[in-house]
Write a protein that holds these residues in place. Sequence first.
Motif, PDB file in Angstrom:
ATOM      1  N   GLY A  34       0.809  -1.223   0.000  1.00 52.73           N
ATOM      2  CA  GLY A  34       0.000   0.000   0.000  1.00 52.73           C
ATOM      3  C   GLY A  34       0.834   1.261   0.000  1.00 52.73           C
ATOM      4  O   GLY A  34       0.532   2.231  -0.693  1.00 52.73           O
ATOM      5  N   THR A  35       1.887   1.279   0.819  1.00 49.11           N
ATOM      6  CA  THR A  35       2.887   2.342   0.809  1.00 49.11           C
ATOM      7  C   THR A  35       4.242   1.685   1.003  1.00 49.11           C
ATOM      8  O   THR A  35       4.328   0.521   1.381  1.00 49.11           O
ATOM      9  CB  THR A  35       2.690   3.369   1.945  1.00 49.11           C
ATOM     10  N   VAL A  36       5.308   2.434   0.751  1.00 47.46           N
ATOM     11  CA  VAL A  36       6.658   1.962   1.061  1.00 47.46           C
ATOM     12  C   VAL A  36       7.230   2.887   2.136  1.00 47.46           C
ATOM     13  O   VAL A  36       6.821   4.043   2.260  1.00 47.46           O
ATOM     14  CB  VAL A  36       7.551   1.945  -0.184  1.00 47.46           C
ATOM     15  N   PRO A  37       8.163   2.371   2.945  1.00 47.41           N
ATOM     16  CA  PRO A  37       8.623   3.153   4.101  1.00 47.41           C
ATOM     17  C   PRO A  37       9.282   4.473   3.777  1.00 47.41           C
ATOM     18  O   PRO A  37       9.115   5.441   4.506  1.00 47.41           O
ATOM     19  CB  PRO A  37       9.611   2.197   4.782  1.00 47.41           C
TER      20      PRO A  37
ATOM     21  N   GLY B  63       8.764   7.725   6.101  1.00 42.22           N
ATOM     22  CA  GLY B  63       9.781   7.407   7.079  1.00 42.22           C
ATOM     23  C   GLY B  63       9.297   7.203   8.493  1.00 42.22           C
ATOM     24  O   GLY B  63      10.111   6.910   9.374  1.00 42.22           O
ATOM     25  N   SER B  64       8.003   7.344   8.759  1.00 42.94           N
ATOM     26  CA  SER B  64       7.486   7.223  10.122  1.00 42.94           C
ATOM     27  C   SER B  64       6.419   6.141  10.218  1.00 42.94           C
ATOM     28  O   SER B  64       5.671   5.903   9.267  1.00 42.94           O
ATOM     29  CB  SER B  64       6.872   8.556  10.586  1.00 42.94           C
ATOM     30  N   ASP B  65       6.353   5.514  11.387  1.00 43.57           N
ATOM     31  CA  ASP B  65       5.297   4.549  11.663  1.00 43.57           C
ATOM     32  C   ASP B  65       4.024   5.330  12.005  1.00 43.57           C
ATOM     33  O   ASP B  65       3.987   6.115  12.955  1.00 43.57           O
ATOM     34  CB  ASP B  65       5.698   3.652  12.834  1.00 43.57           C
ATOM     35  N   THR B  66       2.972   5.102  11.231  1.00 43.37           N
ATOM     36  CA  THR B  66       1.730   5.859  11.401  1.00 43.37           C
ATOM     37  C   THR B  66       0.864   5.336  12.541  1.00 43.37           C
ATOM     38  O   THR B  66      -0.072   6.017  12.972  1.00 43.37           O
ATOM     39  CB  THR B  66       0.894   5.793  10.115  1.00 43.37           C
TER      40      THR B  66
END
Length: 384
Positions: free
Chosen positions: A72-75, A147-150
Amino acid sequence: MDVESGHLVPRAHELLGRTDRPGFTGELQQSVVESNSGVHDTLDGLWKDLASSRRRLDTAATALGLAVVAAGTVPLADVASQHVTADPRYRRMADDYRRLSDEQLICSAQIHVDVPDRDTAVRAMCLVSPWLPPLLALSASSPFWLGSDTGYASWRSMLWQRWPTAGPAGCHRDAADYDRSLAELIRSGVISDAGMIYHDIRPSAHQSTLELRICDACPRVETVALVAGLFRALVHQARERLERADGPLCDGRHDWLRAATWRAARSGLEGHLVDPVTRRAAPAPAVLTGMLARLRPALEATGDWESVHALLEEALAVGTAAHRLRRATRTDDLLAGVDLMAAETRGERRTPRPAARSRRPAARPDTLGAHPHADRSAAATPSS
């Protein structure tokens, strides 16, 4: 993505130039490739098709120092306004929606299932919709953003909800009623064409199918096959109910679905979901096993019971891609998570390594019948 930095890069055009193009095409953002399967009436056929197309894409990417990730997204990614694909429709979208299109660095898995006609698609859509949040939970693969954990299992779905036509589809009497609603949206100027109806489920504008759109792209092909099998069973069951019905089958109250979708996006399989039957919170495994039992007759009718039963047991045992990605980053770092997703997209199975890695991204925080087909997967991203 670029192998050295681990960042999403706008190099889809180069990647497409190294593929035999049938089955692959560009998307709004130049960091995304769309991959389309053929039409299949067995889950095994779908699995083999998707696995083969991903291998082809990976081979082309490797030659460019890239790798592909279906998620879904990449880090690791950076938002920029100049990376929209050079297509008049996409350029117009970029001008009209500005930041929304700039941040369209997301990918979904979309499944089509055959239906006999558009009226059936619209009526079945209403009956299937309550069961879509559990499918989102199964597919959740996007816990990291920039770059952040949501804190979410599917941040992609939260980003997607900002588009003006995203979310639950609602209920319509028939195809004519649905098409009038669609025409009103186009006349309003908020969207330019029917392709911009971004509901969680919709009748296809070009095929005699009902299209599932709620799910994240899935690193493991097995997850796509599982979702496809469950979705086909839902459509099969809905068609049977419509054929037997002598009155309304839905109360028309889908206002709770947006909340149920949020719950699925927040927790994936690792928390609670809203049970579509009771509309109360329940552990995700209980909701999914209840869904499986409910769909057993339809799954047996489509020949998918054994495959889907086994795939769901495995999915509940290993957790979502979001869970596996977080575990990899906790054990090591974000690049380890990227490597894991790239490996799973190629068809490999890995477990996180206990030792820390030496390479890290610079200046980034360390916290990013019925025929199911079509895997809109993610694109250019790196692997070690």
